[in-house]
Design an enzyme around this catalytic site. Structure first.
Site, PDB file in Angstrom:
ATOM      1  N   GLU A 141       0.842  -1.214   0.000  1.00  0.00           N
ATOM      2  CA  GLU A 141       0.000   0.000   0.000  1.00  0.00           C
ATOM      3  C   GLU A 141       0.874   1.259   0.000  1.00  0.00           C
ATOM      4  O   GLU A 141       0.543   2.254  -0.664  1.00  0.00           O
ATOM      5  CB  GLU A 141      -0.929   0.005   1.224  1.00  0.00           C
ATOM      6  N   ASN A 240      -2.866  -5.192   9.088  1.00  0.00           N
ATOM      7  CA  ASN A 240      -3.910  -4.992  10.098  1.00  0.00           C
ATOM      8  C   ASN A 240      -3.973  -6.154  11.081  1.00  0.00           C
ATOM      9  O   ASN A 240      -4.314  -5.977  12.241  1.00  0.00           O
ATOM     10  CB  ASN A 240      -5.252  -4.697   9.438  1.00  0.00           C
TER      11      ASN A 240
HETATM   12  S1  SF4 Z   1      -8.513  -3.096   5.612  1.00  0.00           S
HETATM   13 FE1  SF4 Z   1     -10.171  -3.446   4.165  1.00  0.00          FE
HETATM   14  S2  SF4 Z   1     -11.462  -1.586   4.203  1.00  0.00           S
HETATM   15 FE2  SF4 Z   1      -9.481  -1.131   5.178  1.00  0.00          FE
HETATM   16  S3  SF4 Z   1      -8.290  -0.231   3.505  1.00  0.00           S
HETATM   17 FE3  SF4 Z   1      -7.766  -2.415   3.618  1.00  0.00          FE
HETATM   18  S4  SF4 Z   1      -9.161  -3.394   2.165  1.00  0.00           S
HETATM   19 FE4  SF4 Z   1      -9.974  -1.343   2.559  1.00  0.00          FE
END
Ligand code: SF4
Length: 325
Positions: A141, A240
């Site tokens: 990203e 995440n």
């Molecule tokens: S975690 Fe999911 S909602 Fe958040 S930016 Fe990444 S793909 Fe998009």
């Protein structure tokens, strides 16, 4: 009468309470990206090429491979005329430009919330601002967002210490943006350091850390105090998911990241009466159920879900595929 030595079913099993965080698992961006690959395969037939793991989860990637997706790291690996999908993490502008130049039929599965950060970066640079970008070096990203603006227009900040070391062209003309999948708490500390060192810095209009990342972190915080340990289902390269482990650890709770139930080391559960469970945004619910089922082979499990917020967000599919959905 059953003999507890020879008949394991007759041995009373230790109780284990499972406290399952909600929201957890798939977010709207991951759901959309996977659907795009599936619909592209339906539309074009196999193989459909996917640049980079569509989302950071081996189970998802293997399932799509079985349906006819071929994962590559660079467009040079895509044969002429083949359809290609870009992953949810986003790509530098040079990638669609190269695809266009080669006449490839491409679909962009970049999460709309990542695209939003891309557009903000472009607008800020067009207005003459230098951007401080809070993120993790090397994450796709971050590479994709840096690739929206000319080289040198953005400086990467990973830590509070990085803020002290920054050399910027004009401290009066700065803005900051962030990766979508960061730790809410770490980012707040870095943002505070940026404001201290550069009081004139312009903050983004809205929060860049996405709803799914912050909701999953809040949900882990909500269960952590009641747990003896927390298991997070997710991949080691899923930003995440790794953040969820850190959030639990910062609450003083032992936490571990596992990709599948089979990765669980039973010793992790020694002395654990209540186990917290969550899953990163790229991990399907099926993997949570798989873990619960494996735990039930050794423990007398009871399940309780703690929901901190309900998510209703869904993203539209790209034009051309929406009709096929
Ligand atoms: S975690 Fe999911 S909602 Fe958040 S930016 Fe990444 S793909 Fe998009």
């Amino acid at each position: 009468m059953a003999d507890p030595v020879t008949d394991p079913a007759a041995t009373p099993r230790r109780p284990l309470e499972l406290l399952i965080a909600a929201p957890r698992g798939f977010c709207a961006g991951v759901d959309r990206a996977i659907r795009i690959v599936e619909l592209a395969i339906e539309k074009h037939g196999a193989p459909v090429y996917v640049r980079h793991e569509i989302v950071h989860n081996k189970f998802v990637v293997d399932s799509l491979k079985a349906k006819g997706a071929v994962f590559v790291e660079e467009l040079t690996e895509v044969p002429d005329g083949a359809p290609v999908v870009f992953s949810a993490h986003g790509v530098p502008k040079s990638v669609p430009a190269e695809a266009q130049y080669r006449g490839l039929d491409y679909l962009d599965a970049t999460c709309p919330l990542v695209s939003k950060v891309h557009r903000q970066a472009e607008r800020l640079v067009e207005s003459g601002r230098h951007i401080l970008f809070i993120g993790h070096a090397g994450h796709p990203e971050v590479i994709g967002t840096f690739g929206q603006v000319p080289a040198g227009a953005m400086s990467l900040v990973e830590t509070v210490e990085d803020v002290d070391a920054l050399v910027v062209p004009d401290p009066q003309n700065l803005s900051f943006l962030t990766q979508t999948t960061l730790s809410v708490d770490d980012t707040a500390a870095i943002v505070a350091a940026i404001h201290r060192r550069f009081p004139a810095v312009q903050a983004p209009r809205g929060e860049d850390i996405c709803y799914a990342t912050s909701n999953r972190q809040a949900a882990v915080k909500a269960i952590a105090d009641a747990c003896d340990a927390v298991l997070v289902i997710g991949a080691p390269n899923s930003s995440n998911s790794v953040r969820l482990v850190e959030v639990a650890e910062r609450q003083g709770i032992r936490a571990a990241l596992i990709q599948r139930a089979a990765d669980l080391d039973w010793a992790f559960l020694d002395g654990v009466g209540t186990l917290g469970i969550t899953a990163g945004a790229s991990a399907p619910e099926l993997l949570v159920r798989e873990l619960v089922d494996r735990l039930a082979t050794r423990f007398d499990v009871t399940e309780r879900e703690e929901e901190t917020t309900r998510e209703t967000i869904a993203f539209k599919l790209p034009r051309g595929l929406d009709a096929a959905a």
